[in-house]
Motif scaffolding. Structure first.
Motif, mmCIF file in Angstrom:
data_model
loop_
_atom_site.group_PDB
_atom_site.id
_atom_site.type_symbol
_atom_site.label_atom_id
_atom_site.label_comp_id
_atom_site.label_asym_id
_atom_site.label_seq_id
_atom_site.Cartn_x
_atom_site.Cartn_y
_atom_site.Cartn_z
ATOM 1 N N TRP A 197 -7.849 1.486 -0.051
ATOM 2 C CA TRP A 197 -6.474 1.944 -0.033
ATOM 3 C C TRP A 197 -5.926 1.933 -1.453
ATOM 4 O O TRP A 197 -6.543 1.384 -2.366
ATOM 5 C CB TRP A 197 -5.595 1.137 0.925
ATOM 6 C CG TRP A 197 -5.380 -0.310 0.595
ATOM 7 C CD1 TRP A 197 -4.330 -0.840 -0.104
ATOM 8 C CD2 TRP A 197 -6.198 -1.421 0.962
ATOM 9 N NE1 TRP A 197 -4.455 -2.202 -0.191
ATOM 10 C CE2 TRP A 197 -5.598 -2.591 0.454
ATOM 11 C CE3 TRP A 197 -7.391 -1.549 1.682
ATOM 12 C CZ2 TRP A 197 -6.140 -3.859 0.627
ATOM 13 C CZ3 TRP A 197 -7.935 -2.808 1.851
ATOM 14 C CH2 TRP A 197 -7.318 -3.944 1.342
ATOM 15 N N THR A 199 -4.856 3.346 4.875
ATOM 16 C CA THR A 199 -6.197 2.808 4.668
ATOM 17 C C THR A 199 -7.286 3.744 5.180
ATOM 18 O O THR A 199 -7.193 4.273 6.286
ATOM 19 C CB THR A 199 -6.340 1.447 5.388
ATOM 20 O OG1 THR A 199 -5.341 0.566 4.893
ATOM 21 C CG2 THR A 199 -7.706 0.833 5.176
ATOM 22 N N PRO A 210 0.827 -1.213 0.000
ATOM 23 C CA PRO A 210 0.000 0.000 0.000
ATOM 24 C C PRO A 210 0.859 1.260 0.000
ATOM 25 O O PRO A 210 1.982 1.254 0.496
ATOM 26 C CB PRO A 210 -0.783 -0.110 1.318
ATOM 27 C CG PRO A 210 0.101 -0.914 2.208
ATOM 28 C CD PRO A 210 0.825 -1.883 1.295
ATOM 29 N N TYR A 241 -9.254 7.837 8.265
ATOM 30 C CA TYR A 241 -8.035 7.537 7.512
ATOM 31 C C TYR A 241 -6.902 7.235 8.491
ATOM 32 O O TYR A 241 -6.674 7.976 9.438
ATOM 33 C CB TYR A 241 -7.631 8.698 6.597
ATOM 34 C CG TYR A 241 -6.315 8.429 5.908
ATOM 35 C CD1 TYR A 241 -6.233 7.473 4.905
ATOM 36 C CD2 TYR A 241 -5.157 9.084 6.299
ATOM 37 C CE1 TYR A 241 -5.014 7.185 4.304
ATOM 38 C CE2 TYR A 241 -3.942 8.804 5.703
ATOM 39 C CZ TYR A 241 -3.878 7.852 4.708
ATOM 40 O OH TYR A 241 -2.679 7.557 4.128
#
Length: 144
Positions: A112, A50, A30, A44
């Motif tokens: 994400w 994420t 990510p 968040y």
């Protein structure tokens, strides 16, 4: 098909985060947007990159991408582990790409941005101005 009605309370959820510096995102990892400008509702998490929907609703999710001229970058929007969209840049310039999605999310759905490649590191160019991940709850709803 989703059937829903507007909830009686007026929820407010909004976030915007950027990258504070150039980063190298490993394959399938990510993107962790670490410079948080707004996190109304606290949905968040910059430590994971994420966004977790705190309510059922219609959300607008946006992100921008600026890569390095040295590599092609493909980033995907992921919802609960599954790709729902992708953007990419080509090498040899400072390329930019962006996307906005309007999504019906259930409470606890997770969104994400992730490096699409399974074998190439994504080099992102930034100093708090180019790579942004943001979202807002447009309307909270009761799913039926």
């Amino acid at each position: 098909m989703h059937f829903f009605e507007q909830q009686s309370h007026h929820a407010t959820v909004a976030f915007a985060a950027l990258l504070s510096t150039d980063i190298a995102v490993p394959p399938k990892a990510p993107v962790k947007y670490d410079h948080v400008l707004t996190n109304w509702g606290g949905a968040y998490d910059p430590s994971t990159g994420t966004f977790t929907a705190p309510y059922n609703g219609i959300y607008s999710i946006s992100f921008t991408l600026m890569g390095y001229p040295s590599n092609e970058v493909r980033l995907e929007v992921v919802k609960n582990g599954e790709r729902i969209s992708m953007v990419y840049t080509t090498p040899n310039i400072y390329p930019q790409s962006s996307e906005t999605l309007h999504l019906i999310l259930n409470k606890q759905d997770r969104i994400w941005i992730r490096n699409f490649s399974s074998n190439i590191t994504a080099n992102l160019h930034d100093y708090k101005v180019y790579n942004v991940f943001s979202g807002i709850l447009m309307r909270d709803v009761n799913m039926k």
